[in-house]
Design a protein around this motif. Structure first.
Motif, PDB file in Angstrom:
ATOM      1  N   SER A  39       0.815  -1.220   0.000  1.00 19.75           N
ATOM      2  CA  SER A  39       0.000   0.000   0.000  1.00 19.75           C
ATOM      3  C   SER A  39       0.849   1.271   0.000  1.00 19.75           C
ATOM      4  O   SER A  39       0.452   2.279  -0.602  1.00 19.75           O
ATOM      5  N   ASN A  40       2.004   1.263   0.651  1.00 21.68           N
ATOM      6  CA  ASN A  40       2.866   2.451   0.641  1.00 21.68           C
ATOM      7  C   ASN A  40       3.404   2.723  -0.760  1.00 21.68           C
ATOM      8  O   ASN A  40       3.454   3.866  -1.206  1.00 21.68           O
ATOM      9  N   ASN A  43       0.456   4.031  -2.885  1.00 24.18           N
ATOM     10  CA  ASN A  43       0.122   5.434  -2.608  1.00 24.18           C
ATOM     11  C   ASN A  43       1.124   6.380  -3.255  1.00 24.18           C
ATOM     12  O   ASN A  43       0.751   7.396  -3.854  1.00 24.18           O
ATOM     13  N   THR A  44       2.388   6.052  -3.136  1.00 17.51           N
ATOM     14  CA  THR A  44       3.415   6.911  -3.726  1.00 17.51           C
ATOM     15  C   THR A  44       3.374   6.840  -5.248  1.00 17.51           C
ATOM     16  O   THR A  44       3.544   7.852  -5.926  1.00 17.51           O
ATOM     17  N   HIS A  46       0.734   6.355  -7.029  1.00 22.32           N
ATOM     18  CA  HIS A  46      -0.428   7.155  -7.441  1.00 22.32           C
ATOM     19  C   HIS A  46      -0.091   8.643  -7.451  1.00 22.32           C
ATOM     20  O   HIS A  46      -0.505   9.376  -8.355  1.00 22.32           O
TER      21      HIS A  46
END
Length: 115
Positions: A39-40, A43-44, A46
């Motif tokens: 997920s990290n 997110n980055t 994106h």
């Protein structure tokens, strides 16, 4: 990886005008990052993807004719994150008035119908 991608986003913001020269490599890297399930990283990725989309849609140097083969090469990937990434690019480029994505619709339908 996340710190590196965040740093890349900061550098892209600074070199907006010269970015298009490296677009193919950056798009390839974004495609690879979009496949990551962390997920990290997602997110980055994106964040970086949105910045790249902003730069591309504002650039008069972007060539849709050069981009379509890059997109088509990756359309056979079965990873749902990559597919979402690619559909996001099709959607954004379709919203640009000077780009006629409908002219390439047949390519997208043929590739996705064979997957």
């Amino acid at each position: 990886m996340v710190g590196l991608t965040s740093g890349a986003a900061q550098h892209l913001e600074v070199v907006r005008g010269d970015f298009i020269v490296f677009y193919h490599q950056i798009f390839d890297a974004l495609c690879t990052l979009s496949a990551d399930s962390d997920s990290n990283v997602q997110n980055t990725a994106h964040l970086l993807d949105r910045l790249v989309k902003d730069i591309v849609t504002e650039s008069d140097q972007f060539s849709i004719e050069e981009f379509i083969p890059l997109l088509r090469e990756r359309m056979n990937v079965l990873n749902p994150y990559v597919r979402q990434f690619l559909v996001g690019w099709i959607t954004v480029l379709h919203s640009v008035p000077d780009i006629d994505m409908l002219g390439f619709l047949q390519i997208f339908l043929i590739v996705y119908s064979t997957c």
